[in-house]
Write a protein that holds these residues in place. Sequence first.
Motif, PDB file in Angstrom:
ATOM      1  N   LEU A  13       0.829  -1.200   0.000  1.00  0.00           N
ATOM      2  CA  LEU A  13       0.000   0.000   0.000  1.00  0.00           C
ATOM      3  C   LEU A  13       0.870   1.260   0.000  1.00  0.00           C
ATOM      4  CD1 LEU A  13      -2.855   1.110   0.054  1.00  0.00           C
ATOM      5  CD2 LEU A  13      -2.851   0.882   2.544  1.00  0.00           C
ATOM      6  N   ALA A  14       1.953   1.229   0.770  1.00  0.00           N
ATOM      7  CA  ALA A  14       2.872   2.368   0.821  1.00  0.00           C
ATOM      8  C   ALA A  14       3.539   2.604  -0.534  1.00  0.00           C
ATOM      9  CB  ALA A  14       3.924   2.143   1.906  1.00  0.00           C
ATOM     10  N   GLU A  20       1.940   7.194  -6.450  1.00  0.00           N
ATOM     11  CA  GLU A  20       0.919   8.165  -6.852  1.00  0.00           C
ATOM     12  C   GLU A  20       1.379   9.596  -6.576  1.00  0.00           C
ATOM     13  OE1 GLU A  20      -2.143   8.075  -8.402  1.00  0.00           O
ATOM     14  OE2 GLU A  20      -1.536   6.029  -8.895  1.00  0.00           O
ATOM     15  N   LEU A  21       2.149   9.779  -5.522  1.00  0.00           N
ATOM     16  CA  LEU A  21       2.604  11.116  -5.144  1.00  0.00           C
ATOM     17  C   LEU A  21       3.777  11.612  -5.987  1.00  0.00           C
ATOM     18  CD1 LEU A  21       2.486  10.829  -1.248  1.00  0.00           C
ATOM     19  CD2 LEU A  21       0.932  12.139  -2.713  1.00  0.00           C
ATOM     20  N   LEU A  22       4.623  10.708  -6.439  1.00  0.00           N
ATOM     21  CA  LEU A  22       5.855  11.105  -7.124  1.00  0.00           C
ATOM     22  C   LEU A  22       5.772  10.794  -8.617  1.00  0.00           C
ATOM     23  CD1 LEU A  22       8.457   9.740  -4.536  1.00  0.00           C
ATOM     24  CD2 LEU A  22       7.549  12.061  -4.736  1.00  0.00           C
ATOM     25  N   PRO A  23       5.890  11.810  -9.459  1.00  0.00           N
ATOM     26  CA  PRO A  23       5.788  11.582 -10.905  1.00  0.00           C
ATOM     27  C   PRO A  23       6.978  10.812 -11.498  1.00  0.00           C
ATOM     28  CG  PRO A  23       6.270  13.880 -10.454  1.00  0.00           C
ATOM     29  CD  PRO A  23       6.025  13.223  -9.132  1.00  0.00           C
ATOM     30  N   GLY A  24       8.083  10.716 -10.787  1.00  0.00           N
ATOM     31  CA  GLY A  24       9.248  10.008 -11.297  1.00  0.00           C
ATOM     32  C   GLY A  24       9.231   8.512 -11.029  1.00  0.00           C
ATOM     33  N   PHE A  96      11.845   8.771  -3.298  1.00  0.00           N
ATOM     34  CA  PHE A  96      10.941   7.630  -3.097  1.00  0.00           C
ATOM     35  C   PHE A  96      11.254   6.933  -1.778  1.00  0.00           C
ATOM     36  CE2 PHE A  96       9.855   3.111  -3.644  1.00  0.00           C
ATOM     37  CZ  PHE A  96       8.523   3.204  -4.003  1.00  0.00           C
ATOM     38  N   SER A  97      12.531   6.733  -1.476  1.00  0.00           N
ATOM     39  CA  SER A  97      12.893   6.035  -0.241  1.00  0.00           C
ATOM     40  C   SER A  97      12.461   6.826   0.989  1.00  0.00           C
ATOM     41  CB  SER A  97      14.393   5.747  -0.199  1.00  0.00           C
ATOM     42  OG  SER A  97      15.138   6.919   0.017  1.00  0.00           O
ATOM     43  N   ILE A  98      12.587   8.151   0.931  1.00  0.00           N
ATOM     44  CA  ILE A  98      12.201   8.985   2.069  1.00  0.00           C
ATOM     45  C   ILE A  98      10.684   8.993   2.244  1.00  0.00           C
ATOM     46  CG2 ILE A  98      12.185  11.354   2.956  1.00  0.00           C
ATOM     47  CD1 ILE A  98      14.940  11.689   1.507  1.00  0.00           C
ATOM     48  N   LEU A 102       8.215   7.363   5.267  1.00  0.00           N
ATOM     49  CA  LEU A 102       7.226   8.155   6.006  1.00  0.00           C
ATOM     50  C   LEU A 102       5.829   7.558   5.901  1.00  0.00           C
ATOM     51  CD1 LEU A 102       8.385  11.767   5.083  1.00  0.00           C
ATOM     52  CD2 LEU A 102       8.517  10.673   7.316  1.00  0.00           C
ATOM     53  N   ILE A 103       5.421   7.223   4.694  1.00  0.00           N
ATOM     54  CA  ILE A 103       4.082   6.655   4.496  1.00  0.00           C
ATOM     55  C   ILE A 103       3.970   5.296   5.182  1.00  0.00           C
ATOM     56  CG2 ILE A 103       2.511   5.683   2.754  1.00  0.00           C
ATOM     57  CD1 ILE A 103       3.265   8.009   0.952  1.00  0.00           C
ATOM     58  N   ASN A 104       5.019   4.502   5.074  1.00  0.00           N
ATOM     59  CA  ASN A 104       5.031   3.189   5.722  1.00  0.00           C
ATOM     60  C   ASN A 104       4.882   3.337   7.237  1.00  0.00           C
ATOM     61  OD1 ASN A 104       5.235   0.449   5.958  1.00  0.00           O
ATOM     62  ND2 ASN A 104       7.205   0.295   4.961  1.00  0.00           N
ATOM     63  N   SER A 105       5.593   4.289   7.811  1.00  0.00           N
ATOM     64  CA  SER A 105       5.516   4.529   9.245  1.00  0.00           C
ATOM     65  C   SER A 105       4.118   4.977   9.660  1.00  0.00           C
ATOM     66  CB  SER A 105       6.556   5.583   9.633  1.00  0.00           C
ATOM     67  OG  SER A 105       6.474   5.878  10.986  1.00  0.00           O
ATOM     68  N   ILE A 106       3.532   5.886   8.885  1.00  0.00           N
ATOM     69  CA  ILE A 106       2.178   6.367   9.189  1.00  0.00           C
ATOM     70  C   ILE A 106       1.172   5.231   9.087  1.00  0.00           C
ATOM     71  CG2 ILE A 106       0.314   7.845   8.330  1.00  0.00           C
ATOM     72  CD1 ILE A 106       2.575   9.858   7.531  1.00  0.00           C
TER      73      ILE A 106
END
Length: 120
Positions: A13-14, A20-24, A96-98, A102-106
Amino acid sequence: MIKFFGKLLINTLAVLLTAELLPGIHVQDPLTALLAALVLSLLNVTVKPVLIFLTIPFTVLTFGLFLLVINAVIIIIAGKLISGFEVTGFWWALLFSIVLALINSILEHFILSVSEKRPD
C-alpha cells in the motif's frame, strides 16, 4: 508468518501511495506494487547489509547520510529487476525512499493503533 504478510500488505500500500505522489516513479498495477514490496524487502535483507558494510567509511564521514544513497541504490536495483516498476533516476529513487519510509511509518502506526483498540 501472519505478521510478515501484514507488513508486506502495508508495504504494498505504501509503494502504491508513494508512486501516486511522485511523478518520477511508475507502478503498473497493485500486483506490481506487491512484487516491488517483496523484492525491496528481500534486497533490504540480503544486499543492503553488504552495501552498508562496504561503505562504512563513507557512512561515518557523512554522519549516516550515505545510508540514504544506499536506500536509493536498492530502489534502483528493484526498478531494474521488476517489469512495471520504473524509477526515472537517482533523485527520484532517493525521494521515493524517504517518502516511502514516512508513508510506511504512518500506515503501520494507524493500522497497529486500530488493531490494538479492536476487541478480540
